[in-house]
Write an enzyme that holds these catalytic residues in place. Sequence first.
Site, PDB file in Angstrom:
ATOM      1  N   ASP A 171      -1.890   0.055 -14.907  1.00  0.00           N
ATOM      2  CA  ASP A 171      -0.592   0.059 -14.234  1.00  0.00           C
ATOM      3  C   ASP A 171       0.263   0.028 -15.309  1.00  0.00           C
ATOM      4  OD1 ASP A 171       1.866  -0.843 -13.385  1.00  0.00           O
ATOM      5  OD2 ASP A 171       0.930  -2.551 -11.963  1.00  0.00           O
ATOM      6  N   ASP A 258      -7.898   0.409   5.002  1.00  0.00           N
ATOM      7  CA  ASP A 258      -7.161  -0.362   5.880  1.00  0.00           C
ATOM      8  C   ASP A 258      -5.861   0.429   6.436  1.00  0.00           C
ATOM      9  OD1 ASP A 258      -6.520  -2.937   7.539  1.00  0.00           O
ATOM     10  OD2 ASP A 258      -4.905  -3.231   6.077  1.00  0.00           O
ATOM     11  N   GLU A 263      -0.300   6.644  11.143  1.00  0.00           N
ATOM     12  CA  GLU A 263      -0.536   5.223  11.718  1.00  0.00           C
ATOM     13  C   GLU A 263       0.211   4.887  12.558  1.00  0.00           C
ATOM     14  OE1 GLU A 263      -0.429   1.800   9.186  1.00  0.00           O
ATOM     15  OE2 GLU A 263      -1.739   2.546   7.628  1.00  0.00           O
ATOM     16  N   HIS A 284      -4.829  -1.553   9.602  1.00  0.00           N
ATOM     17  CA  HIS A 284      -3.697  -2.132   8.805  1.00  0.00           C
ATOM     18  C   HIS A 284      -3.690  -3.286   9.123  1.00  0.00           C
ATOM     19  CE1 HIS A 284       0.278  -0.952   6.828  1.00  0.00           C
ATOM     20  NE2 HIS A 284      -0.160  -2.139   6.392  1.00  0.00           N
ATOM     21  N   ALA A 286      -5.405  -5.874   7.072  1.00  0.00           N
ATOM     22  CA  ALA A 286      -5.676  -6.641   5.774  1.00  0.00           C
ATOM     23  C   ALA A 286      -4.978  -7.887   5.468  1.00  0.00           C
ATOM     24  CB  ALA A 286      -5.610  -5.754   4.495  1.00  0.00           C
ATOM     25  N   GLY A 287      -3.497  -7.645   5.702  1.00  0.00           N
ATOM     26  CA  GLY A 287      -2.541  -8.871   5.402  1.00  0.00           C
ATOM     27  C   GLY A 287      -2.219  -9.677   6.706  1.00  0.00           C
TER      28      GLY A 287
HETATM   29  N1  LIG Z   1      -2.944  -3.546   4.277  1.00  0.00           N
HETATM   30  C1  LIG Z   1      -1.891  -4.628   4.341  1.00  0.00           C
HETATM   31  O1  LIG Z   1      -2.041  -5.290   5.209  1.00  0.00           O
HETATM   32  C2  LIG Z   1      -0.885  -4.935   3.328  1.00  0.00           C
HETATM   33  C3  LIG Z   1      -0.299  -6.056   3.125  1.00  0.00           C
HETATM   34  C4  LIG Z   1       0.625  -6.347   2.175  1.00  0.00           C
HETATM   35  C5  LIG Z   1       0.767  -5.271   1.160  1.00  0.00           C
HETATM   36  N2  LIG Z   1       0.272  -4.093   1.321  1.00  0.00           N
HETATM   37  C6  LIG Z   1       0.539  -3.157   0.395  1.00  0.00           C
HETATM   38  O2  LIG Z   1       0.075  -3.612  -0.988  1.00  0.00           O
HETATM   39  C7  LIG Z   1       0.591  -2.734  -2.011  1.00  0.00           C
HETATM   40  C8  LIG Z   1       0.611  -3.742  -3.367  1.00  0.00           C
HETATM   41  O3  LIG Z   1       1.679  -4.700  -2.609  1.00  0.00           O
HETATM   42  P1  LIG Z   1       2.126  -6.017  -3.739  1.00  0.00           P
HETATM   43  O4  LIG Z   1       2.802  -6.952  -3.109  1.00  0.00           O
HETATM   44  O5  LIG Z   1       0.851  -6.261  -4.802  1.00  0.00           O
HETATM   45  O6  LIG Z   1       3.038  -5.199  -4.617  1.00  0.00           O
HETATM   46  P2  LIG Z   1       3.742  -5.139  -6.188  1.00  0.00           P
HETATM   47  O7  LIG Z   1       4.824  -4.615  -6.132  1.00  0.00           O
HETATM   48  O8  LIG Z   1       3.530  -6.669  -6.584  1.00  0.00           O
HETATM   49  O9  LIG Z   1       2.836  -4.480  -7.079  1.00  0.00           O
HETATM   50  C9  LIG Z   1       2.605  -3.076  -7.082  1.00  0.00           C
HETATM   51  C10 LIG Z   1       2.176  -2.699  -8.609  1.00  0.00           C
HETATM   52  O10 LIG Z   1       2.112  -1.197  -8.494  1.00  0.00           O
HETATM   53  C11 LIG Z   1       2.627  -0.890  -9.721  1.00  0.00           C
HETATM   54  N3  LIG Z   1       2.598   0.671  -9.842  1.00  0.00           N
HETATM   55  C12 LIG Z   1       3.671   1.514  -9.209  1.00  0.00           C
HETATM   56  N4  LIG Z   1       3.422   2.655  -9.085  1.00  0.00           N
HETATM   57  C13 LIG Z   1       2.131   2.547  -9.952  1.00  0.00           C
HETATM   58  C14 LIG Z   1       1.462   3.972 -10.406  1.00  0.00           C
HETATM   59  N5  LIG Z   1       1.688   5.365 -10.236  1.00  0.00           N
HETATM   60  N6  LIG Z   1       0.020   3.762 -10.936  1.00  0.00           N
HETATM   61  C15 LIG Z   1      -0.378   2.440 -11.008  1.00  0.00           C
HETATM   62  N7  LIG Z   1       0.482   1.234 -10.706  1.00  0.00           N
HETATM   63  C16 LIG Z   1       1.690   1.530 -10.136  1.00  0.00           C
HETATM   64  C17 LIG Z   1       3.653  -1.539 -10.065  1.00  0.00           C
HETATM   65  O11 LIG Z   1       4.048  -1.552 -11.407  1.00  0.00           O
HETATM   66  C18 LIG Z   1       3.376  -2.978  -9.518  1.00  0.00           C
HETATM   67  O12 LIG Z   1       2.726  -3.732 -10.544  1.00  0.00           O
HETATM   68  C19 LIG Z   1       1.843  -2.441  -1.392  1.00  0.00           C
HETATM   69  O13 LIG Z   1       1.654  -0.724  -1.137  1.00  0.00           O
HETATM   70  C20 LIG Z   1       2.027  -2.961  -0.234  1.00  0.00           C
HETATM   71  O14 LIG Z   1       2.789  -2.424   0.893  1.00  0.00           O
HETATM   72  C21 LIG Z   1      -0.651  -3.846   2.297  1.00  0.00           C
END
Ligand SMILES: NC(=O)c1ccc[n+]([C@@H]2O[C@H](COP(=O)([O-])OP(=O)(O)OC[C@H]3O[C@@H](n4cnc5c(N)ncnc54)[C@H](O)[C@@H]3O)[C@@H](O)[C@H]2O)c1
Length: 313
Positions: A171, A258, A263, A284, A286-287
């Site tokens: 990250d 997921d 979608e 979709h 997972a959350g």
């Molecule tokens: N599938 C689901 O049901 C579900 C549910 C909740 C969240 N999500 C998704 O999960 C993902 C993460 O959510 P979160 O709450 O942990 O977000 P977050 O903002 O807390 O963390 C995201 C991280 O990604 C890093 N990042 C950004 N660009 C990057 C890159 N090019 N390379 C490496 N790291 C990079 C950021 O620095 C940050 O630390 C999001 O895409 C969110 O939409 C999916």
Amino acid sequence: MPDIVITEFMDASSVERLTSRFDTLYDPGLVDRPEAIPALLTDARALVVRNRTRVTDAVLAAAPGLRIVGRLGVGLDNIDVAAARNRGVPVVPATGANDDSVAEYVIAMTLHLLRGAYTASAEVAAGKWPRTRLIGREVSGKTLGLVGFGAIARKTAVLARALGMTVAAFDPYVPADDSVWQSGAVRHSTIDGLLGASDVVSLHVPLTDGTHHLINAAALAAMRSDAVLINAARGGAVDEPALANALKERRLAGAALDVFEVEPLTAAAGAVFDGCPNLVLTPHIAGVTDESNSRVGAVIADAVLAALQEKRT
Ligand SMILES: NC(=O)c1ccc[n+]([C@@H]2O[C@H](COP(=O)([O-])OP(=O)(O)OC[C@H]3O[C@@H](n4cnc5c(N)ncnc54)[C@H](O)[C@@H]3O)[C@@H](O)[C@H]2O)c1
């Protein structure tokens, strides 16, 4: 015309909190009739959506009295956040409310993909006894590589460590001197370094120009052929045809998706995955658990009630 319009599913007790105080239209089918939404927003002061309702500038323009857009989840790809900002409408996600659900999903998929023993019910019930084929791998001692080390990745890391896994992460936006690295996660400064060192790669990045197709053919080639990939972040982060090819050609040992570029996934778009071994597809979800659904609903109901009860100067 309603004060609050909710276009996708929300847990019953949160809906009840809103309907008991304000004229609320709760119609989770509206997401599939987007053309009907603008006309319902004439008097709306709150719009509540999940991840499929497209909140465009045109939708916002139809709601001149809007005080808040509540997002039942976290990703904001379906909302024109800049347009909302220009119109002075705050967009409020349910940050953190479904982190545990996603983290548990990633761990479940890690256990499932490496062990491979949980899919033989029909064969066993039919009197077959496929023990040799079902000998799989333990997760203890393996390396979980997290792409993105934000909130959900950090929760996942805690669970993975409890299972005896080594945790590594890439990250570039979390500086090397950030105290989070003191948790023991191995910090990689290149994504290829992480991909090559991991038995399980799990994506936890937002969808941006910088993460679109982050996992493409070249990234898959950097992974080990006995490694597995999990994407519970955003669909566009993975080049789906490239992943399908890698699985079919056994250049990768498995994957769980997921989230998808399209979608809901259509049969046409899903056909790319036909014949992929050791692949789990989920819609979709997972959350979304009973518990996270309640937490997400409560966070957004609180935010909507606060916004609507606030006196405007
Ligand atoms: N599938 C689901 O049901 C579900 C549910 C909740 C969240 N999500 C998704 O999960 C993902 C993460 O959510 P979160 O709450 O942990 O977000 P977050 O903002 O807390 O963390 C995201 C991280 O990604 C890093 N990042 C950004 N660009 C990057 C890159 N090019 N390379 C490496 N790291 C990079 C950021 O620095 C940050 O630390 C999001 O895409 C969110 O939409 C999916």
